[in-house]
Enzyme design. Structure first.
Site, PDB file in Angstrom:
ATOM      1  N   GLY A 193      43.356  37.192  45.333  1.00 17.91           N
ATOM      2  CA  GLY A 193      42.921  38.519  44.457  1.00 17.91           C
ATOM      3  C   GLY A 193      42.045  39.311  45.269  1.00 17.91           C
ATOM      4  O   GLY A 193      40.899  39.172  45.651  1.00 17.91           O
ATOM      5  N   SER A 194      42.388  40.522  44.996  1.00 15.76           N
ATOM      6  CA  SER A 194      41.896  41.585  45.957  1.00 15.76           C
ATOM      7  C   SER A 194      42.142  42.767  45.628  1.00 15.76           C
ATOM      8  O   SER A 194      42.656  43.203  44.835  1.00 15.76           O
ATOM      9  CB  SER A 194      41.830  41.087  47.306  1.00 15.76           C
TER      10      SER A 194
END
Length: 237
Positions: A193-194
């Site tokens: 997640g980013s």
């Protein structure tokens, strides 16, 4: 038929090398726990399959065109506004157009070069791990900025910034100063997640809309030659 093709092209694909240690660890731990507590397989097997899915590296068809910039990440466009880049990027002074793409835990997390060029600067900066969809994540979060000199007559300078998020804890980047990247070439990955920001000259025609989904290596996000018209309309839900 389309469902089978989607599974073949997006699920049954190679795994990024950085993912194998996690896949093996999940599988080994799952087998050990399953041996002693068979019911644990109901959790360990789905987790191992999810890990394989997370680190997938599907083949992409790279569009070719002079000055075309393609998406460096799968995800959702959360910003296409004007901003002033951090000094760490070593870009010429002034405002730039920043396209920010947010990746959730189900998106492909392999990052690709948005355009062909040479890496002129690379800087890793420690920081926080706030939600990557927030605007302040671009300056507060842990990040790695790559500055590139585009392979065109103007030697345009752009920057690609890998930003860690709320769950992400590791940025991987294989590109180094002096490396020449081809458009669509895999250069890194961010775990769990980013976000990826792309900085380009302010006058660049952006070809995506806020809310639009992007596919790394395939979605056209901008045209440095400014021969394309700017997008209008809305995203269908």
């Amino acid at each position: 038929m389309n469902i089978y093709r989607a599974i073949r092209e997006e699920v049954l694909v190679p795994i990024h090398p950085a993912g194998w240690p996690f896949v093996i660890a999940f599988a080994v731990v799952g087998l050990i726990l399953g041996y002693y507590v068979p019911l644990s397989l109901a959790v360990s097997v789905p987790l191992t399959l999810w890990c394989i899915y997370f680190f997938r590296n599907p083949v992409r068809t790279i569009p070719q065109g002079e000055g075309w910039m393609i998406a460096p990440a799968d995800g959702r466009v959360i910003s296409i506004g004007e901003a002033v880049p951090e000094a760490e990027m070593n870009l010429p002074e002034g405002k730039y157009r920043r396209v920010a793409i947010f990746m959730n835990v189900f998106d492909v997390h392999v990052n690709r070069a948005p355009i062909a060029g040479k890496v002129t600067d690379s800087l890793y900066r420690k920081g926080k791990f706030v939600n990557a969809s927030l605007d302040k994540a671009s300056t507060d979060n842990e990040r790695l900025a790559l500055t590139m000199e585009v392979d065109n007559k103007a030697k345009t300078k752009i920057a690609v910034v890998q930003i860690a998020g709320l769950v992400a804890r590791r940025i991987l980047c294989d590109a180094k100063i002096g490396d020449s990247l081809s458009v669509g070439q895999v250069f890194g990955l961010i775990r769990f997640g980013s976000r990826v920001d792309i900085w380009m000259p302010l006058e660049t025609n952006v070809m995506v809309l806020v809310g639009q989904k992007t596919v790394a290596g395939e979605t056209l996000i901008a045209d440095l030659t400014n021969t394309q018209k700017e997008p209008t309309g809305s995203v269908a839900r």
